[in-house]
Design a protein around this motif. Structure first.
Motif, PDB file in Angstrom:
ATOM      1  N   ARG A  78       0.839  -1.211   0.000  1.00 32.07           N
ATOM      2  CA  ARG A  78       0.000   0.000   0.000  1.00 32.07           C
ATOM      3  C   ARG A  78       0.866   1.251   0.000  1.00 32.07           C
ATOM      4  N   ALA A  79       1.923   1.251   0.815  1.00 34.48           N
ATOM      5  CA  ALA A  79       2.801   2.424   0.882  1.00 34.48           C
ATOM      6  C   ALA A  79       3.491   2.684  -0.455  1.00 34.48           C
ATOM      7  N   ALA A  80       3.903   1.621  -1.117  1.00 35.73           N
ATOM      8  CA  ALA A  80       4.659   1.769  -2.361  1.00 35.73           C
ATOM      9  C   ALA A  80       3.786   2.064  -3.579  1.00 35.73           C
ATOM     10  N   TYR A  81       2.580   1.485  -3.617  1.00 34.87           N
ATOM     11  CA  TYR A  81       1.804   1.531  -4.856  1.00 34.87           C
ATOM     12  C   TYR A  81       0.432   2.190  -4.772  1.00 34.87           C
ATOM     13  N   GLU A  82      -0.083   2.389  -3.573  1.00 35.80           N
ATOM     14  CA  GLU A  82      -1.455   2.872  -3.475  1.00 35.80           C
ATOM     15  C   GLU A  82      -1.595   4.232  -2.803  1.00 35.80           C
ATOM     16  N   CYS A  83      -0.566   4.691  -2.122  1.00 34.22           N
ATOM     17  CA  CYS A  83      -0.673   5.949  -1.371  1.00 34.22           C
ATOM     18  C   CYS A  83      -0.217   7.141  -2.210  1.00 34.22           C
ATOM     19  N   ALA A  84      -1.095   8.110  -2.307  1.00 36.19           N
ATOM     20  CA  ALA A  84      -0.723   9.368  -2.945  1.00 36.19           C
ATOM     21  C   ALA A  84      -0.214  10.357  -1.899  1.00 36.19           C
ATOM     22  N   ASP A  85      -0.576  10.127  -0.654  1.00 41.41           N
ATOM     23  CA  ASP A  85      -0.208  11.013   0.446  1.00 41.41           C
ATOM     24  C   ASP A  85       1.085  10.515   1.093  1.00 41.41           C
ATOM     25  N   PRO A  86       2.162  11.291   1.015  1.00 40.34           N
ATOM     26  CA  PRO A  86       3.433  10.866   1.598  1.00 40.34           C
ATOM     27  C   PRO A  86       3.353  10.586   3.103  1.00 40.34           C
ATOM     28  N   ALA A  87       2.545  11.329   3.812  1.00 37.77           N
ATOM     29  CA  ALA A  87       2.409  11.115   5.254  1.00 37.77           C
ATOM     30  C   ALA A  87       1.754   9.766   5.538  1.00 37.77           C
ATOM     31  N   GLU A  88       0.761   9.410   4.741  1.00 32.85           N
ATOM     32  CA  GLU A  88       0.107   8.108   4.914  1.00 32.85           C
ATOM     33  C   GLU A  88       1.074   6.971   4.574  1.00 32.85           C
ATOM     34  N   ALA A  89       1.821   7.130   3.494  1.00 31.72           N
ATOM     35  CA  ALA A  89       2.801   6.108   3.108  1.00 31.72           C
ATOM     36  C   ALA A  89       3.845   5.940   4.211  1.00 31.72           C
ATOM     37  N   LYS A  90       4.290   7.048   4.779  1.00 28.68           N
ATOM     38  CA  LYS A  90       5.271   6.985   5.866  1.00 28.68           C
ATOM     39  C   LYS A  90       4.697   6.243   7.061  1.00 28.68           C
ATOM     40  N   ALA A  91       3.461   6.514   7.394  1.00 34.48           N
ATOM     41  CA  ALA A  91       2.822   5.842   8.535  1.00 34.48           C
ATOM     42  C   ALA A  91       2.713   4.335   8.288  1.00 34.48           C
ATOM     43  N   LEU A  92       2.368   3.948   7.073  1.00 32.52           N
ATOM     44  CA  LEU A  92       2.272   2.523   6.741  1.00 32.52           C
ATOM     45  C   LEU A  92       3.639   1.851   6.861  1.00 32.52           C
ATOM     46  N   LEU A  93       4.672   2.505   6.352  1.00 35.36           N
ATOM     47  CA  LEU A  93       6.018   1.942   6.427  1.00 35.36           C
ATOM     48  C   LEU A  93       6.524   1.893   7.870  1.00 35.36           C
ATOM     49  N   GLU A  94       6.159   2.869   8.674  1.00 32.69           N
ATOM     50  CA  GLU A  94       6.543   2.843  10.090  1.00 32.69           C
ATOM     51  C   GLU A  94       5.865   1.693  10.818  1.00 32.69           C
ATOM     52  N   GLU A  95       4.599   1.426  10.493  1.00 29.54           N
ATOM     53  CA  GLU A  95       3.913   0.292  11.096  1.00 29.54           C
ATOM     54  C   GLU A  95       4.589  -1.017  10.708  1.00 29.54           C
ATOM     55  N   ALA A  96       4.922  -1.161   9.434  1.00 33.15           N
ATOM     56  CA  ALA A  96       5.622  -2.370   8.975  1.00 33.15           C
ATOM     57  C   ALA A  96       6.978  -2.495   9.663  1.00 33.15           C
ATOM     58  N   SER A  97       7.680  -1.398   9.790  1.00 28.95           N
ATOM     59  CA  SER A  97       8.987  -1.402  10.454  1.00 28.95           C
ATOM     60  C   SER A  97       8.861  -1.789  11.925  1.00 28.95           C
ATOM     61  N   ASP A  98       7.848  -1.269  12.599  1.00 30.69           N
ATOM     62  CA  ASP A  98       7.625  -1.626  13.999  1.00 30.69           C
ATOM     63  C   ASP A  98       7.382  -3.131  14.145  1.00 30.69           C
ATOM     64  N   ILE A  99       6.612  -3.695  13.236  1.00 28.50           N
ATOM     65  CA  ILE A  99       6.345  -5.137  13.275  1.00 28.50           C
ATOM     66  C   ILE A  99       7.638  -5.906  13.039  1.00 28.50           C
ATOM     67  N   ARG A 100       8.438  -5.459  12.086  1.00 29.52           N
ATOM     68  CA  ARG A 100       9.712  -6.130  11.805  1.00 29.52           C
ATOM     69  C   ARG A 100      10.648  -6.070  13.016  1.00 29.52           C
ATOM     70  N   HIS A 101      10.703  -4.935  13.680  1.00 29.90           N
ATOM     71  CA  HIS A 101      11.551  -4.806  14.883  1.00 29.90           C
ATOM     72  C   HIS A 101      11.050  -5.713  15.998  1.00 29.90           C
ATOM     73  N   MET A 102       9.749  -5.778  16.185  1.00 31.25           N
ATOM     74  CA  MET A 102       9.179  -6.653  17.201  1.00 31.25           C
ATOM     75  C   MET A 102       9.487  -8.117  16.879  1.00 31.25           C
TER      76      MET A 102
END
Length: 110
Positions: A78-102
């Protein structure tokens, strides 16, 4: 972490991790083996093992749980291909990153 029935994390060794990947997340095995061969086995440098294990430990921790794996993949897609809003894409990537760190903090047997 993980749904009921998710396989436990193996011992924290390359051999045990490879066996777990082969059994429970075989789609990761070609990349795991190629990465091992390129950065560890052919390098003859054991200093690479901790970084290798950290990366693949987290990858397996997510891949062993199909629902979690699908969720992280969807967030990144979604962050890479569906988000037009950079802030939304950043939030999606941060969520994915948090899961990866956990996931990377999973202990053997968890």
């Amino acid at each position: 972490m993980g749904e009921p029935g998710t396989p436990p994390m193996p011992e924290r060794t390359p051999k045990a991790l490879r066996a777990a990947i082969a059994q429970h997340a075989p789609q990761l095995l070609p990349d795991f083996d190629a990465h091992w061969k390129r950065y560890v086995a052919d390098a003859y440098d054991i200093s690479m093992v901790p970084a290798f294990m950290a990366r693949w430990w987290g990858e397996y921790a997510i891949a062993r749980d199909p629902r979690l794996d699908a969720h992280v993949t969807a967030l990144e897609h979604r962050a890479a291909y569906e988000c037009a809003d950079p802030a939304e894409a950043k939030a999606l990537l941060e969520e994915a990153s948090d899961i990866r760190h956990m996931a990377a903090r999973a202990e053997p047997g968890m």
